[in-house]
Design a protein around this motif. Structure first.
Motif, PDB file in Angstrom:
ATOM      1  N   MET A   1      14.258  19.908  -0.576  1.00  0.00           N
ATOM      2  CA  MET A   1      13.086  20.460  -1.245  1.00  0.00           C
ATOM      3  C   MET A   1      13.240  21.964  -1.490  1.00  0.00           C
ATOM      4  O   MET A   1      12.868  22.469  -2.554  1.00  0.00           O
ATOM      5  CB  MET A   1      11.834  20.168  -0.421  1.00  0.00           C
ATOM      6  N   VAL A   2      13.791  22.689  -0.506  1.00  0.00           N
ATOM      7  CA  VAL A   2      14.015  24.123  -0.699  1.00  0.00           C
ATOM      8  C   VAL A   2      15.008  24.348  -1.844  1.00  0.00           C
ATOM      9  O   VAL A   2      14.795  25.198  -2.721  1.00  0.00           O
ATOM     10  CB  VAL A   2      14.519  24.787   0.599  1.00  0.00           C
ATOM     11  N   ALA A   3      16.089  23.566  -1.838  1.00  0.00           N
ATOM     12  CA  ALA A   3      17.080  23.703  -2.916  1.00  0.00           C
ATOM     13  C   ALA A   3      16.451  23.404  -4.273  1.00  0.00           C
ATOM     14  O   ALA A   3      16.702  24.107  -5.268  1.00  0.00           O
ATOM     15  CB  ALA A   3      18.262  22.776  -2.661  1.00  0.00           C
TER      16      ALA A   3
ATOM     17  N   ARG B   1      14.394  25.250  -9.528  1.00  0.00           N
ATOM     18  CA  ARG B   1      13.309  25.283 -10.511  1.00  0.00           C
ATOM     19  C   ARG B   1      12.791  26.704 -10.730  1.00  0.00           C
ATOM     20  O   ARG B   1      12.430  27.072 -11.849  1.00  0.00           O
ATOM     21  CB  ARG B   1      12.175  24.343 -10.084  1.00  0.00           C
ATOM     22  N   ALA B   2      12.770  27.510  -9.673  1.00  0.00           N
ATOM     23  CA  ALA B   2      12.382  28.912  -9.848  1.00  0.00           C
ATOM     24  C   ALA B   2      13.359  29.630 -10.777  1.00  0.00           C
ATOM     25  O   ALA B   2      12.955  30.400 -11.656  1.00  0.00           O
ATOM     26  CB  ALA B   2      12.320  29.618  -8.493  1.00  0.00           C
TER      27      ALA B   2
ATOM     28  N   THR C   1      15.879  17.489 -13.254  1.00  0.00           N
ATOM     29  CA  THR C   1      16.793  17.011 -12.218  1.00  0.00           C
ATOM     30  C   THR C   1      16.338  17.475 -10.842  1.00  0.00           C
ATOM     31  O   THR C   1      16.329  16.694  -9.875  1.00  0.00           O
ATOM     32  CB  THR C   1      18.221  17.520 -12.502  1.00  0.00           C
ATOM     33  N   ALA C   2      15.953  18.751 -10.742  1.00  0.00           N
ATOM     34  CA  ALA C   2      15.467  19.266  -9.462  1.00  0.00           C
ATOM     35  C   ALA C   2      14.178  18.566  -9.040  1.00  0.00           C
ATOM     36  O   ALA C   2      13.988  18.251  -7.861  1.00  0.00           O
ATOM     37  CB  ALA C   2      15.248  20.778  -9.563  1.00  0.00           C
TER      38      ALA C   2
ATOM     39  N   ALA D   1       7.142  31.846 -10.180  1.00  0.00           N
ATOM     40  CA  ALA D   1       6.707  32.513  -8.950  1.00  0.00           C
ATOM     41  C   ALA D   1       6.136  31.513  -7.947  1.00  0.00           C
ATOM     42  O   ALA D   1       6.334  31.661  -6.733  1.00  0.00           O
ATOM     43  CB  ALA D   1       5.668  33.584  -9.281  1.00  0.00           C
ATOM     44  N   THR D   2       5.451  30.467  -8.428  1.00  0.00           N
ATOM     45  CA  THR D   2       4.888  29.483  -7.490  1.00  0.00           C
ATOM     46  C   THR D   2       5.988  28.719  -6.765  1.00  0.00           C
ATOM     47  O   THR D   2       5.817  28.337  -5.603  1.00  0.00           O
ATOM     48  CB  THR D   2       3.966  28.484  -8.219  1.00  0.00           C
ATOM     49  N   PHE D   3       7.120  28.503  -7.412  1.00  0.00           N
ATOM     50  CA  PHE D   3       8.227  27.825  -6.733  1.00  0.00           C
ATOM     51  C   PHE D   3       8.840  28.709  -5.642  1.00  0.00           C
ATOM     52  O   PHE D   3       9.290  28.207  -4.612  1.00  0.00           O
ATOM     53  CB  PHE D   3       9.300  27.407  -7.737  1.00  0.00           C
ATOM     54  N   VAL D   4       8.847  30.014  -5.863  1.00  0.00           N
ATOM     55  CA  VAL D   4       9.334  30.934  -4.826  1.00  0.00           C
ATOM     56  C   VAL D   4       8.434  30.843  -3.594  1.00  0.00           C
ATOM     57  O   VAL D   4       8.919  30.753  -2.457  1.00  0.00           O
ATOM     58  CB  VAL D   4       9.382  32.377  -5.365  1.00  0.00           C
TER      59      VAL D   4
END
Length: 447
Positions: free
Chosen positions: A85-87, A92-93, A122-123, A184-187
């Motif tokens: 999930m982090v990857a 995506r970020a 894909t992510a 930014a929300t993905f970060v």
């Protein structure tokens, strides 16, 4: 209001489980960004090309679910759900940041946006099965239904608020700025996931007759086969996937493709469609509020009943009832859709061995999100041949047949929640000067 009072007002899963609290807030913010992007990217692509170009970009983002969801589920069960999930969030970020930069600098071309949409898709395809497997690791079994309901509630709420926020951002700033907000929300989501403290990856079985986790390193194809074994040995799950497939290939595409066309020809155009979509969104919010606390012994059976109601979506739109009648019935359909998805996810998490939840969820995403582009491509030509209303009613009929076939399975009606899912007793804090409920010989219990 004092922070202690605010804390007491939070749902138990947020109060009692700091790990889930991090997951919840990260996903609550991320899902708002997810609802901003479709509108921002639509205006960006239409500013560069045609509606066909927009279809190409949207397809590029959806196809990866058919190609990579299964691999993502196996990978998540092997290397760790949080790592995957982090990857995914980091990828995506980056992809959204590049998309935003291209739009802001005026150098974007349609093919570039299509490639970036494929990377993004894909992510996302590997993220969702990992999320389904991670949720049970963050809360106790007794709080799992509430946790799923809370996460689903954020998605329903974002589906109502996100497009409005996207419209404000696109009009006041631009598509590039709106997509930068999503990046930014993905970060933030990745940072929340990185701060979570989890135990070892699950290896114990969950659910009746569950097999133990395989020892040692498992080859990828063996993991894929074990995931399919978990599916085909449970008729409630096999038939549930078939019903899910009919809903995503026939019912949903007809709503997305033919609903606006019918509103334009037979109702009051965009205003009617906006009212119908808004009522459906409100129904989704209400359904997830119900799912938070609804005491259930047979969630699979309830999910099957809810899917029957959800499959009427297309027929409601083609019913000829007018805007008010369609909107009112779509609100009820929204309740059914929310209940179905929340209880379906809950059932997989409770009934499938913990080590296999992500790969089983991956089959779910492969047959639903992965096959939906096929339905999107078919809906228009079929409507051209049969007519809008006939196609909408026929698509609902196919979805209903799948849902009723699932409901007819004896295992769907017999399957109960595991004993560990019972909510724990809650002892209220005694008011100073009053007798403790326990000392007085009683205990209050909250369902």
């Amino acid at each position: 209001m004092p922070s202690g009072a605010v804390q007491r007002r939070l749902p138990a899963s947020l109060r009692e489980h700091p790990t889930f609290r991090l997951l919840f807030w990260g996903q609550a913010l991320s899902v708002v960004g997810d609802r901003i992007t479709p509108i921002a990217i639509a205006f960006a692509v239409l500013g560069l090309g045609s509606a066909s170009d927009l279809g190409l970009v949207l397809a590029a983002g959806g196809i990866p679910f058919a190609l990579f969801a299964l691999a993502g589920g196996v990978w998540a069960d092997h290397v760790g759900r949080r790592r995957v999930m982090v990857a995914s969030d980091v990828v995506r970020a980056l992809s959204q940041s590049v998309t935003a930069a291209l739009l802001l600098t005026g150098t974007a071309e349609v093919w570039m946006l299509a490639v970036l949409a494929f990377v993004y898709g894909t992510a996302a395809a590997v993220f969702m099965p990992a999320l389904m497997g991670l949720i049970p690791q963050t809360v106790s079994p007794a709080r799992l239904q509430e946790a799923n309901g809370l996460l689903a509630l954020t998605r329903s709420t974002a589906s109502v608020a996100g497009p409005a926020l996207a419209g404000v951002l696109v009009v006041s700033a631009g598509s590039g700025e709106a997509i930068a907000v999503d990046a930014a929300t993905f970060v933030v989501s990745a940072l929340c996931l990185a701060r979570m403290r989890l135990g070892a990856e699950p290896g114990a079985a969950a659910g009746p007759g569950a097999a133990a986790a395989p020892a040692g390193h498992e080859p990828f194809l063996d993991g894929l086969r074990r995931g399919w074994h978990e599916v085909r040995t449970r008729r409630w799950l096999t038939w549930g996937l078939i019903a899910m497939c009919t809903y995503h290939v026939f019912v949903l595409p007809s709503v997305f493709v033919l609903g606006p066309a019918l509103a334009e020809k037979q109702l009051d155009g965009a205003s009617s469609w906006a009212a119908i979509v808004a009522c459906f969104g409100i129904g989704g919010v209400l359904g997830n509020v119900v799912a938070l606390r609804l005491p259930l012994r047979r969630p699979v059976f309830t999910a099957a009943l809810a899917l029957v109601g959800a499959c009427t979506q297309a027929a409601i739109i083609g019913s000829g009832l007018g805007t008010a009648g369609i909107a009112a019935l779509e609100l009820l359909a929204g309740v059914c859709v929310a209940l179905f998805f929340t209880l379906w996810d809950l059932s997989i998490q409770e009934q499938i061995p913990a080590h296999a939840v992500s790969r089983v969820s991956a089959y779910d995403f492969s047959v639903s999100m992965g096959l939906m582009p096929l339905g999107m491509a078919m809906a228009g030509p079929i409507a051209d041949a049969l007519g809008l209303q006939a196609t909408l009613i026929g698509m609902s009929a196919i979805g209903l047949a799948g849902a009723l076939a699932w409901l007819a399975q004896p295992s769907v009606r017999r399957l109960h929640r595991p004993p560990s899912a019972a909510p724990p007793p809650v002892v209220p804090t005694p008011v100073p000067g009053s007798a403790s409920p326990v000392a007085a010989g009683g205990r209050e219990r909250h369902a």
